[in-house]
Write a protein that holds these residues in place. Structure first.
Motif, short mmCIF file in Angstrom:
data_model
loop_
_atom_site.label_atom_id
_atom_site.label_comp_id
_atom_site.label_asym_id
_atom_site.label_seq_id
_atom_site.Cartn_x
_atom_site.Cartn_y
_atom_site.Cartn_z
N GLU A 149 0.83 -1.21 0.00
CA GLU A 149 0.00 0.00 0.00
C GLU A 149 0.86 1.26 0.00
OE1 GLU A 149 -2.79 -0.06 3.22
OE2 GLU A 149 -3.77 -1.88 2.48
N GLU A 150 1.96 1.19 0.70
CA GLU A 150 2.85 2.35 0.80
C GLU A 150 3.79 2.49 -0.39
OE1 GLU A 150 6.24 4.11 3.83
OE2 GLU A 150 4.69 2.79 4.63
N HIS A 151 4.26 1.37 -0.94
CA HIS A 151 5.32 1.38 -1.95
C HIS A 151 4.92 0.83 -3.30
CE1 HIS A 151 8.25 2.49 1.10
NE2 HIS A 151 7.70 1.57 1.88
N ASP A 152 3.67 0.47 -3.52
CA ASP A 152 3.18 -0.15 -4.75
C ASP A 152 3.39 -1.65 -4.68
OD1 ASP A 152 1.88 -0.19 -7.16
OD2 ASP A 152 3.51 0.66 -8.32
N ALA A 153 2.73 -2.36 -5.55
CA ALA A 153 2.79 -3.83 -5.55
C ALA A 153 4.17 -4.32 -5.96
CB ALA A 153 1.73 -4.39 -6.50
N PHE A 154 4.51 -5.51 -5.48
CA PHE A 154 5.77 -6.13 -5.88
C PHE A 154 5.68 -6.50 -7.36
CE2 PHE A 154 5.58 -7.07 -1.32
CZ PHE A 154 6.83 -6.61 -0.93
N SER A 155 6.79 -6.34 -8.06
CA SER A 155 6.83 -6.72 -9.47
C SER A 155 6.91 -8.24 -9.59
CB SER A 155 8.04 -6.08 -10.16
OG SER A 155 9.24 -6.69 -9.72
N ALA A 156 6.62 -8.74 -10.78
CA ALA A 156 6.73 -10.18 -11.03
C ALA A 156 8.16 -10.66 -10.77
CB ALA A 156 6.30 -10.51 -12.45
N GLY A 157 9.14 -9.86 -11.15
CA GLY A 157 10.54 -10.22 -10.93
C GLY A 157 10.88 -10.28 -9.44
N GLU A 158 10.38 -9.34 -8.67
CA GLU A 158 10.62 -9.35 -7.23
C GLU A 158 9.98 -10.57 -6.57
OE1 GLU A 158 10.87 -4.62 -6.11
OE2 GLU A 158 8.90 -5.50 -6.56
N LEU A 159 8.76 -10.92 -7.00
CA LEU A 159 8.10 -12.09 -6.45
C LEU A 159 8.85 -13.37 -6.81
CD1 LEU A 159 4.38 -11.14 -7.10
CD2 LEU A 159 5.56 -11.20 -4.89
N ALA A 160 9.34 -13.46 -8.04
CA ALA A 160 10.10 -14.63 -8.47
C ALA A 160 11.40 -14.76 -7.68
CB ALA A 160 10.39 -14.56 -9.97
N GLU A 161 12.08 -13.64 -7.48
CA GLU A 161 13.33 -13.66 -6.69
C GLU A 161 13.06 -14.10 -5.26
OE1 GLU A 161 16.91 -10.77 -5.08
OE2 GLU A 161 15.48 -9.97 -6.53
N ALA A 162 12.00 -13.57 -4.66
CA ALA A 162 11.65 -13.94 -3.29
C ALA A 162 11.34 -15.44 -3.20
CB ALA A 162 10.47 -13.11 -2.80
N SER B 253 12.71 -20.73 -1.32
CA SER B 253 12.87 -22.14 -1.66
C SER B 253 14.28 -22.62 -1.32
CB SER B 253 12.59 -22.37 -3.14
OG SER B 253 11.23 -22.14 -3.42
N ALA B 254 15.27 -21.82 -1.62
CA ALA B 254 16.66 -22.18 -1.32
C ALA B 254 16.88 -22.28 0.19
CB ALA B 254 17.61 -21.17 -1.94
N ALA B 255 16.28 -21.37 0.94
CA ALA B 255 16.45 -21.37 2.38
C ALA B 255 15.86 -22.63 3.02
CB ALA B 255 15.81 -20.13 2.99
N PHE B 256 14.82 -23.18 2.40
CA PHE B 256 14.18 -24.37 2.94
C PHE B 256 14.60 -25.63 2.20
CE2 PHE B 256 11.49 -21.03 4.59
CZ PHE B 256 11.29 -21.46 5.90
N GLY B 257 15.63 -25.51 1.35
CA GLY B 257 16.18 -26.67 0.67
C GLY B 257 15.29 -27.25 -0.40
N ARG B 258 14.43 -26.42 -0.97
CA ARG B 258 13.55 -26.88 -2.04
C ARG B 258 14.03 -26.27 -3.34
NH1 ARG B 258 8.52 -25.70 1.65
NH2 ARG B 258 9.16 -23.60 1.19
N GLY B 259 13.90 -27.02 -4.40
CA GLY B 259 14.25 -26.51 -5.72
C GLY B 259 13.17 -25.58 -6.23
N SER B 260 13.38 -25.01 -7.39
CA SER B 260 12.42 -24.08 -7.96
C SER B 260 11.24 -24.79 -8.61
CB SER B 260 13.09 -23.16 -8.98
OG SER B 260 13.64 -23.94 -10.02
N GLY B 261 11.25 -26.13 -8.59
CA GLY B 261 10.18 -26.87 -9.24
C GLY B 261 8.89 -26.94 -8.45
N GLY B 262 8.88 -26.39 -7.24
CA GLY B 262 7.67 -26.44 -6.43
C GLY B 262 6.60 -25.52 -6.96
N THR B 263 5.44 -25.63 -6.37
CA THR B 263 4.36 -24.76 -6.79
C THR B 263 4.43 -23.46 -6.02
OG1 THR B 263 2.85 -25.69 -5.16
CG2 THR B 263 2.87 -26.70 -7.36
N ARG B 264 3.98 -22.42 -6.65
CA ARG B 264 3.90 -21.14 -5.96
C ARG B 264 2.52 -20.57 -6.18
NH1 ARG B 264 8.11 -17.50 -9.28
NH2 ARG B 264 8.04 -18.94 -10.96
#
Length: 67
Positions: A30-43, A48-59
């Motif tokens: 609300e204060e800074h505008d919505a996250f971009s698709a790139g920001e969401l993908a990076e997050a 996923s890396a922090a929890f030892g999961r690959g990028s193949g999971g569902t989001r």
């Protein structure tokens, strides 16, 4: 020793943390505008890396406006 009561308490604490984090993210957007698709993908990749999961999971599907 785990108990049913202890497990329920831990689950409720997890739900509360999740709800509070969600509210903080909504406040930020609300204060800074919505996250971009790139920001969401990076997050997603970093979480996923922090929890030892690959990028193949569902989001979760999320519509975001690019900045």
């Amino acid at each position: 020793m785990n108990t049913v009561s202890g497990d329920a308490t831990e689950e409720e604490a997890r739900r509360l943390r999740h709800a509070l984090l969600g509210q903080e993210l909504r406040n930020f957007e609300e204060e800074h505008d919505a996250f971009s698709a790139g920001e969401l993908a990076e997050a997603h990749e970093r979480i996923s890396a922090a929890f030892g999961r690959g990028s193949g999971g569902t989001r979760p599907e999320r519509i975001s406006r690019d900045r």
